[in-house]
Design an enzyme around this catalytic site. Structure first.
Site, PDB file in Angstrom:
ATOM      1  N   ARG A  85      21.494  41.979  13.581  1.00 33.24           N
ATOM      2  CA  ARG A  85      20.749  42.950  12.821  1.00 33.24           C
ATOM      3  C   ARG A  85      19.274  42.608  12.803  1.00 33.24           C
ATOM      4  O   ARG A  85      18.864  41.238  12.746  1.00 33.24           O
ATOM      5  CB  ARG A  85      21.351  42.968  11.539  1.00 33.24           C
ATOM      6  CG  ARG A  85      20.381  43.659  10.494  1.00 33.24           C
ATOM      7  CD  ARG A  85      20.434  45.151  10.446  1.00 33.24           C
ATOM      8  NE  ARG A  85      19.726  45.863   9.423  1.00 33.24           N
ATOM      9  CZ  ARG A  85      19.986  46.411   8.472  1.00 33.24           C
ATOM     10  NH1 ARG A  85      21.078  46.177   7.826  1.00 33.24           N
ATOM     11  NH2 ARG A  85      19.026  46.834   7.714  1.00 33.24           N
ATOM     12  N   ARG A  94      20.554  50.403  13.652  1.00 32.17           N
ATOM     13  CA  ARG A  94      20.992  49.164  13.416  1.00 32.17           C
ATOM     14  C   ARG A  94      22.195  48.851  14.199  1.00 32.17           C
ATOM     15  O   ARG A  94      23.067  49.805  14.181  1.00 32.17           O
ATOM     16  CB  ARG A  94      21.075  48.793  11.964  1.00 32.17           C
ATOM     17  CG  ARG A  94      21.813  49.625  11.166  1.00 32.17           C
ATOM     18  CD  ARG A  94      21.416  49.708   9.723  1.00 32.17           C
ATOM     19  NE  ARG A  94      20.089  50.411   9.602  1.00 32.17           N
ATOM     20  CZ  ARG A  94      19.552  50.993   8.534  1.00 32.17           C
ATOM     21  NH1 ARG A  94      20.454  50.795   7.351  1.00 32.17           N
ATOM     22  NH2 ARG A  94      18.643  51.359   8.438  1.00 32.17           N
ATOM     23  N   ASP A  97      25.075  47.536   9.465  1.00 33.55           N
ATOM     24  CA  ASP A  97      24.637  47.303   7.953  1.00 33.55           C
ATOM     25  C   ASP A  97      25.694  47.296   7.201  1.00 33.55           C
ATOM     26  O   ASP A  97      26.629  47.943   7.314  1.00 33.55           O
ATOM     27  CB  ASP A  97      23.705  48.793   7.888  1.00 33.55           C
ATOM     28  CG  ASP A  97      23.163  48.937   6.419  1.00 33.55           C
ATOM     29  OD1 ASP A  97      22.509  47.843   5.820  1.00 33.55           O
ATOM     30  OD2 ASP A  97      22.940  50.079   6.142  1.00 33.55           O
ATOM     31  N   ASP A  99      26.473  47.162   3.063  1.00 33.67           N
ATOM     32  CA  ASP A  99      25.995  47.317   1.678  1.00 33.67           C
ATOM     33  C   ASP A  99      26.982  47.118   0.570  1.00 33.67           C
ATOM     34  O   ASP A  99      28.032  47.581   0.643  1.00 33.67           O
ATOM     35  CB  ASP A  99      25.231  48.853   1.649  1.00 33.67           C
ATOM     36  CG  ASP A  99      24.086  49.194   2.370  1.00 33.67           C
ATOM     37  OD1 ASP A  99      23.227  48.261   2.577  1.00 33.67           O
ATOM     38  OD2 ASP A  99      23.994  50.444   2.627  1.00 33.67           O
TER      39      ASP A  99
END
Length: 174
Positions: A85, A94, A97, A99
């Site tokens: 990343r 990317r 990712d 989250d």
């Protein structure tokens, strides 16, 4: 394991072997200290939002974890780094990712982390997979996340057929 909280994590990738990366990341979530993966959505294909680049592959996973939110965030960022990343600019394409969307009923607003994720209710690529994995999912105030689906109905999202090596695991309710 100490007192565990349910944490929901959004997974996304649009560079390289996105499906393989999501598979590796989902496995890594189950290997985090004091944690166990308890749910995994299907994979969804979505257009980038506020960015260019190829379509994303997205999924959502739930883990039961004794890690505090900032420690979990650091662990997620380490998984991202292990998958190459880079953060050259906001909303850049990317390789991975991760989250942190929800962590138990915690509400947090720091320079490093906001819980619930501030755009959780605005993103079909988060809401649909999360609701697939747990149709009764709620925000920390007890509001059903499904109540936000009409607001994202115009966002392009496609649930992919069973992809090679990807097995959704809906949350088991007692």
């Amino acid at each position: 394991m100490g007192v565990a909280q349910r944490a929901w994590i959004g997974l996304g990738a649009n560079l390289g072997d996105a499906l393989g990366t999501l598979r590796d990341a989902a496995d890594a979530l189950g290997q985090l200290p004091d944690s166990r993966r308890v749910a995994l959505s299907s994979v969804y294909r979505t257009a980038p939002i506020d960015a260019g680049g190829p379509d994303y592959l997205n999924a959502v996973a739930a883990i039961d974890t004794a890690l505090e939110p900032l420690a979990l965030l650091a662990a997620l960022q380490a998984i991202e780094q292990a998958h190459g990343r880079e953060r050259p600019y906001r909303n850049a394409p990317r390789t991975l990712d991760l989250d942190l969307l929800l962590h138990g009923e915690q509400v947090l607003d720091t320079p490093t982390l906001t819980l619930p994720h501030p755009r959780l209710h605005e993103r079909a690529f988060v809401l649909l997979p999360l609701i697939e994995a747990d149709p009764s999912a709620c925000d920390p105030q007890g509001r059903p996340l499904a109540d936000h689906l009409s607001a994202v109905a115009d966002q392009r999202i496609e649930r992919l057929a069973s992809e090679a090596g990807w097995s959704p695991e809906p949350l088991a309710h007692p």
